[in-house]
Motif scaffolding. Sequence first.
Motif, short mmCIF file in Angstrom:
data_model
loop_
_atom_site.label_atom_id
_atom_site.label_comp_id
_atom_site.label_asym_id
_atom_site.label_seq_id
_atom_site.Cartn_x
_atom_site.Cartn_y
_atom_site.Cartn_z
N ALA A 1 65.62 -10.95 82.07
CA ALA A 1 64.87 -9.84 81.47
C ALA A 1 63.72 -10.36 80.62
O ALA A 1 62.59 -9.86 80.70
CB ALA A 1 65.80 -8.97 80.64
N ALA A 2 63.99 -11.37 79.80
CA ALA A 2 62.93 -11.93 78.96
C ALA A 2 61.86 -12.62 79.79
O ALA A 2 60.66 -12.47 79.53
CB ALA A 2 63.54 -12.91 77.96
N ALA A 3 62.28 -13.36 80.81
CA ALA A 3 61.31 -14.06 81.65
C ALA A 3 60.42 -13.09 82.42
O ALA A 3 59.21 -13.31 82.55
CB ALA A 3 62.04 -14.99 82.63
N SER A 4 61.00 -12.00 82.94
CA SER A 4 60.18 -11.04 83.68
C SER A 4 59.17 -10.37 82.76
O SER A 4 58.04 -10.09 83.16
CB SER A 4 61.06 -9.99 84.36
OG SER A 4 61.62 -9.13 83.39
N SER A 5 59.55 -10.14 81.52
CA SER A 5 58.62 -9.54 80.57
C SER A 5 57.47 -10.48 80.24
O SER A 5 56.30 -10.09 80.28
CB SER A 5 59.36 -9.17 79.29
OG SER A 5 58.43 -8.79 78.29
N TYR A 6 57.80 -11.71 79.92
CA TYR A 6 56.77 -12.66 79.53
C TYR A 6 55.87 -13.04 80.70
O TYR A 6 54.66 -13.18 80.54
CB TYR A 6 57.39 -13.90 78.89
CG TYR A 6 58.02 -13.59 77.56
CD1 TYR A 6 57.33 -12.89 76.58
CD2 TYR A 6 59.32 -13.97 77.27
CE1 TYR A 6 57.90 -12.59 75.36
CE2 TYR A 6 59.90 -13.68 76.06
CZ TYR A 6 59.18 -12.99 75.11
OH TYR A 6 59.75 -12.70 73.90
N VAL A 7 56.42 -13.18 81.89
CA VAL A 7 55.60 -13.51 83.05
C VAL A 7 54.70 -12.34 83.43
O VAL A 7 53.52 -12.53 83.74
CB VAL A 7 56.51 -13.93 84.25
CG1 VAL A 7 55.73 -13.99 85.54
CG2 VAL A 7 57.16 -15.26 83.96
N GLY A 8 55.24 -11.13 83.38
CA GLY A 8 54.42 -9.96 83.68
C GLY A 8 53.27 -9.77 82.70
O GLY A 8 52.17 -9.38 83.08
N GLN A 9 53.52 -10.06 81.42
CA GLN A 9 52.45 -9.97 80.43
C GLN A 9 51.44 -11.08 80.62
O GLN A 9 50.24 -10.87 80.45
CB GLN A 9 53.03 -10.04 79.01
CG GLN A 9 53.77 -8.80 78.60
CD GLN A 9 54.35 -8.94 77.21
OE1 GLN A 9 53.82 -9.66 76.38
NE2 GLN A 9 55.45 -8.24 76.96
N TYR A 10 51.90 -12.27 80.98
CA TYR A 10 50.99 -13.39 81.18
C TYR A 10 50.07 -13.15 82.38
O TYR A 10 48.88 -13.44 82.33
CB TYR A 10 51.79 -14.68 81.38
CG TYR A 10 50.94 -15.89 81.60
CD1 TYR A 10 50.25 -16.48 80.54
CD2 TYR A 10 50.81 -16.45 82.86
CE1 TYR A 10 49.47 -17.59 80.73
CE2 TYR A 10 50.02 -17.56 83.07
CZ TYR A 10 49.35 -18.13 82.00
OH TYR A 10 48.57 -19.23 82.21
N ILE A 11 50.63 -12.62 83.46
CA ILE A 11 49.84 -12.35 84.66
C ILE A 11 48.91 -11.17 84.44
O ILE A 11 47.83 -11.11 85.02
CB ILE A 11 50.77 -12.11 85.86
CG1 ILE A 11 51.50 -13.41 86.21
CG2 ILE A 11 50.02 -11.60 87.07
CD1 ILE A 11 52.55 -13.26 87.28
N LEU B 1 56.56 -0.14 82.66
CA LEU B 1 56.71 -1.12 83.72
C LEU B 1 57.39 -2.39 83.23
O LEU B 1 58.12 -3.04 83.97
CB LEU B 1 55.35 -1.44 84.35
CG LEU B 1 55.34 -2.31 85.59
CD1 LEU B 1 56.19 -1.67 86.68
CD2 LEU B 1 53.93 -2.52 86.08
N GLU B 2 57.17 -2.73 81.98
CA GLU B 2 57.85 -3.89 81.41
C GLU B 2 59.35 -3.65 81.37
O GLU B 2 60.14 -4.52 81.73
CB GLU B 2 57.33 -4.18 80.00
CG GLU B 2 58.04 -5.33 79.33
CD GLU B 2 57.67 -5.49 77.88
OE1 GLU B 2 57.90 -6.58 77.34
OE2 GLU B 2 57.16 -4.52 77.26
N TRP B 3 59.75 -2.48 80.93
CA TRP B 3 61.18 -2.15 80.87
C TRP B 3 61.79 -2.13 82.27
O TRP B 3 62.89 -2.64 82.49
CB TRP B 3 61.37 -0.79 80.19
CG TRP B 3 61.13 -0.86 78.74
CD1 TRP B 3 59.97 -0.59 78.08
CD2 TRP B 3 62.07 -1.25 77.74
NE1 TRP B 3 60.12 -0.78 76.74
CE2 TRP B 3 61.40 -1.19 76.50
CE3 TRP B 3 63.39 -1.64 77.76
CZ2 TRP B 3 62.02 -1.50 75.30
CZ3 TRP B 3 64.02 -1.96 76.57
CH2 TRP B 3 63.33 -1.89 75.36
N LEU B 4 61.08 -1.54 83.22
CA LEU B 4 61.60 -1.48 84.59
C LEU B 4 61.74 -2.87 85.20
O LEU B 4 62.72 -3.16 85.89
CB LEU B 4 60.71 -0.59 85.45
CG LEU B 4 60.71 0.89 85.09
CD1 LEU B 4 59.69 1.65 85.93
CD2 LEU B 4 62.09 1.47 85.29
N SER B 5 60.76 -3.73 84.97
CA SER B 5 60.85 -5.08 85.52
C SER B 5 61.98 -5.86 84.86
O SER B 5 62.67 -6.65 85.53
CB SER B 5 59.53 -5.82 85.37
OG SER B 5 59.29 -6.13 84.02
N ALA B 6 62.20 -5.66 83.58
CA ALA B 6 63.29 -6.36 82.89
C ALA B 6 64.65 -5.89 83.41
O ALA B 6 65.54 -6.71 83.65
CB ALA B 6 63.19 -6.13 81.39
#
Length: 92
Positions: free
Chosen positions: A52-62, A71-76
Amino acid sequence: MTALMGVTMGFLAFLLIGGISGASAWIFYPGQSNGSNQGKLLVVGFLGFLAAAASSYVGQYIGFFQSGQMLEWLSAIFASCLVGCVFTALAK
């Protein structure tokens, strides 16, 4: 001060999302479990948190989303459920 509050709440939210989805994947996945249940239950909860943390940080970085968007919550949630199910399928 507000920057620290956002980091703390993000950590707690990802801990809850990852822990609950990982533990529910372990509990509700069909099949007999082999060996120690509590140790693997903690591992799958921790892996869900990391996903969950990695998907949030990677999505924000990209640049797919910003912090706090839906979308952050859904990806996590999706990432933690996916990792929980994959680990449970391999471990059981």
